[in-house]
Design a protein around this motif. Sequence first.
Motif, PDB file in Angstrom:
ATOM      1  N   LEU A  23       8.133  -4.422  -8.712  1.00  0.00           N
ATOM      2  CA  LEU A  23       7.555  -4.040  -6.903  1.00  0.00           C
ATOM      3  C   LEU A  23       6.532  -3.255  -7.253  1.00  0.00           C
ATOM      4  O   LEU A  23       6.888  -2.199  -7.706  1.00  0.00           O
ATOM      5  N   GLN A  65       7.689   0.635   0.854  1.00  0.00           N
ATOM      6  CA  GLN A  65       7.003  -0.109   0.148  1.00  0.00           C
ATOM      7  C   GLN A  65       7.876  -0.974  -0.657  1.00  0.00           C
ATOM      8  O   GLN A  65       7.709  -2.181  -0.914  1.00  0.00           O
ATOM      9  N   GLU A  68       9.613  -3.398   1.515  1.00  0.00           N
ATOM     10  CA  GLU A  68       8.952  -4.642   2.084  1.00  0.00           C
ATOM     11  C   GLU A  68       8.651  -5.529   0.852  1.00  0.00           C
ATOM     12  O   GLU A  68       8.809  -6.679   0.970  1.00  0.00           O
ATOM     13  N   ASN A  69       8.288  -4.977  -0.209  1.00  0.00           N
ATOM     14  CA  ASN A  69       8.156  -5.820  -1.453  1.00  0.00           C
ATOM     15  C   ASN A  69       8.987  -6.798  -2.055  1.00  0.00           C
ATOM     16  O   ASN A  69       9.110  -7.823  -2.239  1.00  0.00           O
ATOM     17  N   LYS A  70      10.321  -5.868  -2.084  1.00  0.00           N
ATOM     18  CA  LYS A  70      11.504  -6.540  -2.442  1.00  0.00           C
ATOM     19  C   LYS A  70      11.849  -7.684  -1.604  1.00  0.00           C
ATOM     20  O   LYS A  70      12.197  -8.900  -2.094  1.00  0.00           O
ATOM     21  N   TYR A  72       9.918  -9.626   0.462  1.00  0.00           N
ATOM     22  CA  TYR A  72       8.958 -10.517   0.244  1.00  0.00           C
ATOM     23  C   TYR A  72       9.056 -11.389  -1.289  1.00  0.00           C
ATOM     24  O   TYR A  72       9.343 -12.479  -1.224  1.00  0.00           O
ATOM     25  N   ILE A  73       9.036 -10.597  -2.177  1.00  0.00           N
ATOM     26  CA  ILE A  73       9.342 -10.889  -3.790  1.00  0.00           C
ATOM     27  C   ILE A  73      10.463 -11.555  -3.961  1.00  0.00           C
ATOM     28  O   ILE A  73      10.745 -12.735  -4.521  1.00  0.00           O
TER      29      ILE A  73
END
Length: 318
Positions: A23, A65, A68-70, A72-73
Amino acid sequence: MEQPYYKYSHFLREKYGEKTYKLPVNLPTTCPNRDGNLDSAGCYFCGENAADFEMLPDTMSVKEQLLENKKYIGERYGVNNFIAYFQNFTNTYLPLNKLKNYVQQAAEVDGIAAVYFSTRPDSISDKYISSLEKVIEQSGKNINLAFEFGLQTVNYHTLTSVNRGHTLAEFLDAHLTAKKYNLETGAHLILNLPGDNMLDVRESARILSALKVDHVKLHALYIREKSIFGEKYKKGEIDLISLEEYIERVIVFLENLSPDIAVQRLLGRAPGNETLFVNWGREWWEIHDMIIKEMNKRGSYQAKRFDYLDGKTLKKFR
Ligand code: SF4
């Protein structure tokens, strides 16, 4: 297509026992080669935003961050295990207290199995590593700390000519310091910096193998518009090797690389709109497939020529 090299995704699966994704985290930092500490021009290939084209804004906290990335990914790839990857600029070039706070925020996010720093080899020290290790220890979680050091090439003449601001010596120091703590290390290389030839590529593989780094990430040089190389490129002052020669260099590199070193990438990606030259006008995966196809056709594979360590000349007595 058969993969003739040790893929980083396999390394992660072996290490963590499940699919693990990075991430990216964007820290509000800079680089000692840009802020006047070493120089203000930066490395000649570096664009003004370094490598932030796929990152969230650095005004968001580390925790925001990562969450949010976790989301999505994690949802997109069905993954539950993650690496907090401090990616842009020189991520350890910060006051220690700030850095400790960022690591603490990362450790608070569920599912984080490791914290990786991408950084310059002259921007880490024994004191920094031991302090960051303590932060992780205090979190009570089983989290690995790891470093990816930008080396680019082992040729110190080339490193000087691209205004890198360090040579192989600083890389050796950073790697050995991290290994004192038994930490994972990686090296980033650009296999076609102007001034380097096939011997430099081969020597890079041999030195990294002798050092026993854990992984490498290979890049083909791309030319950012707003960079010193961008200016030189427009004036026709940069000689770039052909795609065929790059493929040859990757093959030679892999054949000389220890079988225990995982390979993260065979070439990089760049934003098309701010870039004057990237990957010979092709998609990265197209070139990746060309390399694999060529290796399979020749019967080539990682470590095919890894026969030079542990008393090479003594082998005749066996
Ligand atoms: S060390 Fe990295 S961030 Fe700093 S100038 Fe060089 S490429 Fe850019």
